[in-house]
Scaffold this motif. Structure first.
Motif, PDB file in Angstrom:
ATOM      1  N   ASN A   1       0.852  -1.192   0.000  1.00  0.00           N
ATOM      2  CA  ASN A   1       0.000   0.000   0.000  1.00  0.00           C
ATOM      3  C   ASN A   1       0.886   1.240   0.000  1.00  0.00           C
ATOM      4  OD1 ASN A   1      -2.791  -1.090   0.230  1.00  0.00           O
ATOM      5  ND2 ASN A   1      -2.022  -1.954   2.143  1.00  0.00           N
ATOM      6  N   GLY A  35      -0.340   7.520  -1.647  1.00  0.00           N
ATOM      7  CA  GLY A  35      -0.533   8.439  -0.532  1.00  0.00           C
ATOM      8  C   GLY A  35      -0.559   9.889  -0.970  1.00  0.00           C
ATOM      9  N   ASN A  88      -4.843   7.704   2.479  1.00  0.00           N
ATOM     10  CA  ASN A  88      -3.734   7.214   3.302  1.00  0.00           C
ATOM     11  C   ASN A  88      -4.135   6.166   4.323  1.00  0.00           C
ATOM     12  OD1 ASN A  88      -2.468   9.230   1.868  1.00  0.00           O
ATOM     13  ND2 ASN A  88      -1.611  10.276   3.641  1.00  0.00           N
ATOM     14  N   ASN A 103       2.716  -1.819   4.438  1.00  0.00           N
ATOM     15  CA  ASN A 103       2.122  -0.480   4.430  1.00  0.00           C
ATOM     16  C   ASN A 103       3.205   0.583   4.452  1.00  0.00           C
ATOM     17  OD1 ASN A 103      -0.497  -1.585   4.540  1.00  0.00           O
ATOM     18  ND2 ASN A 103      -0.393  -1.736   6.769  1.00  0.00           N
ATOM     19  N   SER A 119       5.608   6.363   7.911  1.00  0.00           N
ATOM     20  CA  SER A 119       6.481   7.526   7.761  1.00  0.00           C
ATOM     21  C   SER A 119       7.167   7.752   9.094  1.00  0.00           C
ATOM     22  CB  SER A 119       5.643   8.755   7.375  1.00  0.00           C
ATOM     23  OG  SER A 119       6.377   9.956   7.515  1.00  0.00           O
ATOM     24  N   TYR A 125      -1.466  14.648   7.388  1.00  0.00           N
ATOM     25  CA  TYR A 125      -0.552  13.592   6.948  1.00  0.00           C
ATOM     26  C   TYR A 125       0.008  12.818   8.141  1.00  0.00           C
ATOM     27  CZ  TYR A 125       3.347  11.322   4.546  1.00  0.00           C
ATOM     28  OH  TYR A 125       4.233  10.391   4.053  1.00  0.00           O
ATOM     29  N   SER A 150      -2.593  10.624   9.632  1.00  0.00           N
ATOM     30  CA  SER A 150      -2.851   9.440   8.805  1.00  0.00           C
ATOM     31  C   SER A 150      -1.745   8.399   8.950  1.00  0.00           C
ATOM     32  CB  SER A 150      -3.019   9.840   7.336  1.00  0.00           C
ATOM     33  OG  SER A 150      -1.784  10.210   6.732  1.00  0.00           O
ATOM     34  N   LYS A 151      -0.511   8.850   9.060  1.00  0.00           N
ATOM     35  CA  LYS A 151       0.594   7.902   9.169  1.00  0.00           C
ATOM     36  C   LYS A 151       0.685   7.309  10.579  1.00  0.00           C
ATOM     37  CE  LYS A 151       1.748   8.097   4.909  1.00  0.00           C
ATOM     38  NZ  LYS A 151       1.483   6.925   4.032  1.00  0.00           N
TER      39      LYS A 151
END
Length: 250
Positions: A89, A92, A114, A139, A142, A155, A158-159
């Motif tokens: 995945n 993003g 994301n 996945n 980050s 962001y 989401s990470k």
């Protein structure tokens, strides 16, 4: 132990950046790859790789639309002959803005691609992997799965969610022979970070913060992805592996 020849993989966001690097690495390792991406660049992948078209399949789809996502997975699975060993995945979105200037529409788009698309694609892949008693789901997290970031509330949120999703799915599916892991890229030389690389203030600050004293490359990430896709990682699951030149170790 590291041989993945003959495996079948679905990679999202594979038209450019980290995703393309993984498509290239896996193809060269003898993996049959189906790439899902919204970009028209998806149709140039075979030419860019000089690849055998029977080993690289492309599916253009908007993963923010669940119906489109489901159809794209089914099409990719069909092109792979009905089986999938590896799901990466990689698709993003990021948008750098102060929280007060961030629209709820942008927030929803980032969370949708994301996080939600990762959840749904992972579930679809796991159904197929359970039939064969094995599978690898990788996945893209980050360093902002752990750090707070700056001007990147959506962001980084989401990470952070990807890290918890990875752990949760691993807890549920490890007994079925499916390993679910995440990679945490640091500051990478990709178009996603062009604004940072060109920022006369932030760029030297970032480089000074990286113990390795260089930005990462897509190839740095591809190597770790290949490890996580191989039998060498069969007892590695539910974890986040940083590929950041040491940033998270500081």
């Amino acid at each position: 132990m590291f041989d993945i020849t003959g495996k079948k993989a679905i990679i999202t966001g594979g038209a450019q950046g980290l995703g393309f690097s993984m498509v290239q690495a896996f193809y060269q390792a003898g993996v049959e790859v189906a790439v899902i991406d919204i970009s028209d660049g998806i149709f140039e992948i075979c030419d860019k790789l000089g690849a055998d078209a029977s080993k690289i399949h492309t599916v253009q789809a908007d993963l923010l639309n669940i119906e489109s996502l489901t159809k794209s997975f089914e099409e990719a699975l069909s092109k792979l002959g009905g089986t999938v060993d590896i799901l990466i995945n990689s698709a993003g979105l990021i948008q750098r803005k102060p929280a007060f200037e961030f629209s709820i529409e942008s927030w929803n788009r980032i969370m949708g691609l994301n996080v939600t698309s990762v959840f749904e694609l992972s579930r679809l892949a796991a159904v197929e992997m359970m039939k064969q008693g094995s599978g690898k789901i990788i996945n893209m997290g980050s360093i902002l799965s752990v750090l707070g970031g700056f001007n990147a509330a959506a962001y980084s949120t989401s990470k952070g969610a990807i890290l918890q999703l990875t752990k949760s799915l691993s807890n549920e599916w490890a007994e079925h022979g499916i390993q679910v892991n995440a990679i945490a890229p640091g500051y990478m030389l990709t178009t996603m970070n062009t604004d940072l690389m060109n920022d006369p203030v932030r760029s030297p600050q970032i480089e000074a913060r990286i113990p390795a004293k260089r930005w990462g490359t897509p190839e740095d990430v591809a190597g770790v992805a290949m490890f996580l896709a191989s039998p060498a990682s069969d007892y590695v699951t539910g974890t986040l592996i940083p590929v950041d030149g040491g940033v998270l170790g500081r």
